[in-house]
Design a protein around this motif. Structure first.
Motif, mmCIF file in Angstrom:
data_model
loop_
_atom_site.group_PDB
_atom_site.id
_atom_site.type_symbol
_atom_site.label_atom_id
_atom_site.label_comp_id
_atom_site.label_asym_id
_atom_site.label_seq_id
_atom_site.Cartn_x
_atom_site.Cartn_y
_atom_site.Cartn_z
ATOM 1 N N LYS A 37 15.324 17.107 -10.649
ATOM 2 C CA LYS A 37 14.667 15.775 -10.720
ATOM 3 C C LYS A 37 13.967 15.648 -9.428
ATOM 4 N N VAL A 38 14.382 16.043 -8.272
ATOM 5 C CA VAL A 38 13.694 15.848 -6.986
ATOM 6 C C VAL A 38 12.464 16.987 -7.183
ATOM 7 N N GLU A 39 12.422 17.857 -7.690
ATOM 8 C CA GLU A 39 11.170 18.849 -8.075
ATOM 9 C C GLU A 39 10.415 18.068 -8.632
ATOM 10 N N THR A 40 10.399 17.316 -9.580
ATOM 11 C CA THR A 40 9.335 16.467 -10.531
ATOM 12 C C THR A 40 9.068 15.320 -9.632
ATOM 13 N N ILE A 41 9.552 14.819 -8.672
ATOM 14 C CA ILE A 41 9.254 13.644 -7.694
ATOM 15 C C ILE A 41 8.285 14.173 -6.781
ATOM 16 N N ASN A 42 8.800 15.379 -5.993
ATOM 17 C CA ASN A 42 7.847 15.954 -5.127
ATOM 18 C C ASN A 42 6.512 16.433 -5.780
ATOM 19 N N LYS A 90 20.083 13.185 -2.039
ATOM 20 C CA LYS A 90 19.626 14.544 -2.446
ATOM 21 C C LYS A 90 18.165 14.733 -1.580
ATOM 22 N N LEU A 91 17.342 13.675 -1.646
ATOM 23 C CA LEU A 91 15.978 13.957 -1.005
ATOM 24 C C LEU A 91 16.487 14.087 0.574
ATOM 25 N N LYS A 92 17.037 13.199 1.201
ATOM 26 C CA LYS A 92 17.652 13.241 2.565
ATOM 27 C C LYS A 92 18.106 14.426 2.932
ATOM 28 N N ARG A 93 19.061 15.043 2.049
ATOM 29 C CA ARG A 93 19.500 16.299 2.523
ATOM 30 C C ARG A 93 18.442 17.455 2.343
ATOM 31 N N ASP A 94 17.435 17.261 1.631
ATOM 32 C CA ASP A 94 16.362 18.282 1.425
ATOM 33 C C ASP A 94 15.366 18.080 2.652
ATOM 34 N N GLY A 95 15.600 17.169 3.475
ATOM 35 C CA GLY A 95 14.552 16.788 4.619
ATOM 36 C C GLY A 95 13.407 15.948 4.134
ATOM 37 N N GLY A 125 0.857 -1.240 0.019
ATOM 38 C CA GLY A 125 0.027 -0.089 -0.021
ATOM 39 C C GLY A 125 0.762 1.186 -0.216
ATOM 40 N N ALA A 126 1.107 1.824 -1.110
ATOM 41 C CA ALA A 126 1.901 3.044 -1.187
ATOM 42 C C ALA A 126 1.833 3.714 -2.486
ATOM 43 N N HIS A 127 2.174 4.881 -2.544
ATOM 44 C CA HIS A 127 2.007 5.626 -3.852
ATOM 45 C C HIS A 127 3.210 6.165 -4.338
ATOM 46 N N CYS A 128 3.576 5.509 -5.493
ATOM 47 C CA CYS A 128 4.992 5.627 -6.103
ATOM 48 C C CYS A 128 5.223 6.504 -7.223
ATOM 49 N N THR A 129 6.229 6.681 -7.564
ATOM 50 C CA THR A 129 6.494 7.333 -8.850
ATOM 51 C C THR A 129 7.739 6.599 -9.304
ATOM 52 N N TYR A 130 8.166 6.397 -10.600
ATOM 53 C CA TYR A 130 9.123 5.786 -11.219
ATOM 54 C C TYR A 130 10.254 6.507 -12.125
ATOM 55 N N HIS A 131 11.428 6.540 -11.740
ATOM 56 C CA HIS A 131 12.529 7.012 -12.599
ATOM 57 C C HIS A 131 13.129 6.245 -13.513
ATOM 58 N N ASP A 132 13.126 6.517 -14.786
ATOM 59 C CA ASP A 132 13.871 6.055 -15.771
ATOM 60 C C ASP A 132 15.287 6.357 -15.830
ATOM 61 N N SER A 133 16.134 5.524 -15.427
ATOM 62 C CA SER A 133 17.409 5.760 -15.721
ATOM 63 C C SER A 133 18.164 5.898 -17.233
ATOM 64 N N CYS A 134 18.849 6.600 -17.514
ATOM 65 C CA CYS A 134 19.539 6.925 -18.865
ATOM 66 C C CYS A 134 19.972 5.649 -19.610
ATOM 67 N N SER A 135 20.796 4.902 -19.166
ATOM 68 C CA SER A 135 21.130 3.606 -19.761
ATOM 69 C C SER A 135 20.066 2.728 -19.694
ATOM 70 N N GLU A 167 8.855 14.681 -16.985
ATOM 71 C CA GLU A 167 10.272 14.467 -17.362
ATOM 72 C C GLU A 167 10.989 13.206 -16.608
ATOM 73 N N THR A 168 10.266 12.129 -16.583
ATOM 74 C CA THR A 168 10.589 10.951 -16.251
ATOM 75 C C THR A 168 11.823 10.595 -16.633
ATOM 76 N N ASP A 169 12.104 10.943 -17.785
ATOM 77 C CA ASP A 169 13.557 10.340 -18.829
ATOM 78 C C ASP A 169 14.510 11.372 -18.387
ATOM 79 N N ALA A 170 14.439 12.155 -17.655
ATOM 80 C CA ALA A 170 15.474 13.183 -17.529
ATOM 81 C C ALA A 170 16.592 12.630 -16.493
ATOM 82 N N CYS A 171 17.912 12.871 -16.651
ATOM 83 C CA CYS A 171 19.067 12.312 -15.995
ATOM 84 C C CYS A 171 18.802 12.934 -14.661
ATOM 85 N N CYS A 172 19.147 11.851 -13.835
ATOM 86 C CA CYS A 172 19.357 12.260 -12.330
ATOM 87 C C CYS A 172 20.488 13.015 -11.679
#
Length: 268
Positions: free
Chosen positions: A211-216, A237-242, A147-157, A185-190
């Motif tokens: 990338k974190v902005e689009t995740i949030n 990055k997410l951790k540093r942003d709290g 039971g979760a709400h997720c989003t998916y990041h497509d890695s470049c490679s 922009e799920t296909d944008a590089c992290c």
């Protein structure tokens, strides 16, 4: 990976072995998140595969290759080929490492009359994990519940080299209770890019921030991807942003192995 998963290859024909898979664990999984390797084994076995983890495998050679050290990269490639080439299928829980084996090994060894053909033969049998499960095994439902709400990041490679796009989404679509919201922009590089983040830290951090902005913006509480390098970078990055967003490899969710702390989180 634990040697308890290691075994020697069956030297018979690919037809006789059926789906005998060599798991290429990858350095990051082995050293930072072994649970991904165990999740991969669980999923492959559930899909009807016999899984081996060859002892002789090491790094795929990307750090050396991306840094211009072709001599070391060639030596690593030759070791990897020798370790994996007797198996009919080679699967990696990483589009980045799979892309190295499938696309860059043949280029790297193209001028070698012995290793060039061996590199191409190996490349023809290399798959990213979700790609192999969904497209080769034809299995998308592993009975996972989350039971979760997720989003998916497509890695470049994974996206551009291995052409993996729909497979992880088909697999996640079968997870009971899981909601997937696509980010912009799920296909944008992290911004990770292996040695790129070390050579160009300011540029890398800027890319990660975007990338974190689009995740949030998705409102998701869980970020998933198929490459641990990207996941570690974004978790940091997410951790540093709290942020309270959890970060996991897609294999851990599909295998029902989400009891352990998320990437970047302390052990409970």
């Amino acid at each position: 990976m634990s040697t308890s998963l290691s075994s020697q290859p069956n030297r018979g024909s690919a037809e006789a072995q059926g789906r005998h898979v060599a798991l290429f664990v990858t350095c990051l999984v082995d050293l930072f998140r072994p649970s991904i390797g165990f999740a991969a084994v669980k999923l492959l076995e559930a899909a009807g595969c016999r899984v081996s983890v060859p002892d002789a495998q090491t790094c795929c050679g990307q750090p050396a290759y991306n840094s211009g050290d072709r001599q070391s990269a060639r030596a690593i490639a030759q070791n990897t080929i020798a370790a994996l080439e007797s198996y009919p299928f080679i699967v990696a829980p990483s589009g980045s490492c799979a892309g190295m084996l499938k696309h860059h090994y043949p280029e790297l060894l193209a001028d070698d009359k012995i290793w060039g053909p061996r590199a191409q033969s190996l490349a023809d049998r290399v798959y990213e994990l979700t790609q192999f499960l969904a497209e080769q095994c034809g299995k998308t439902d592993f009975g996972a519940v989350l039971g979760a709400h997720c989003t998916y990041h497509d890695s470049c490679s994974s996206l551009r080299e291995m052409r993996v796009k729909q497979a992880p989404r088909d697999l996640l679509g079968a997870v009971d209770g899981l909601k997937l919201t696509e980010m912009a922009e799920t296909d944008a590089c992290c911004g990770f890019g292996g040695t790129f983040c070390v050579k160009f830290p300011e540029v890398s951090n800027s890319m990660a921030a975007r990338k974190v902005e689009t995740i949030n913006a998705t409102g998701a509480d869980l970020l998933l991807a198929g490459d641990l390098g990207c996941l570690m970078n974004l978790a940091g990055k997410l951790k540093r942003d709290g942020s309270g967003i959890e970060v996991r490899h897609v294999a851990e969710v599909l295998a029902g192995m989400t009891d352990a702390p998320a990437i970047g989180e302390e052990r409970r």
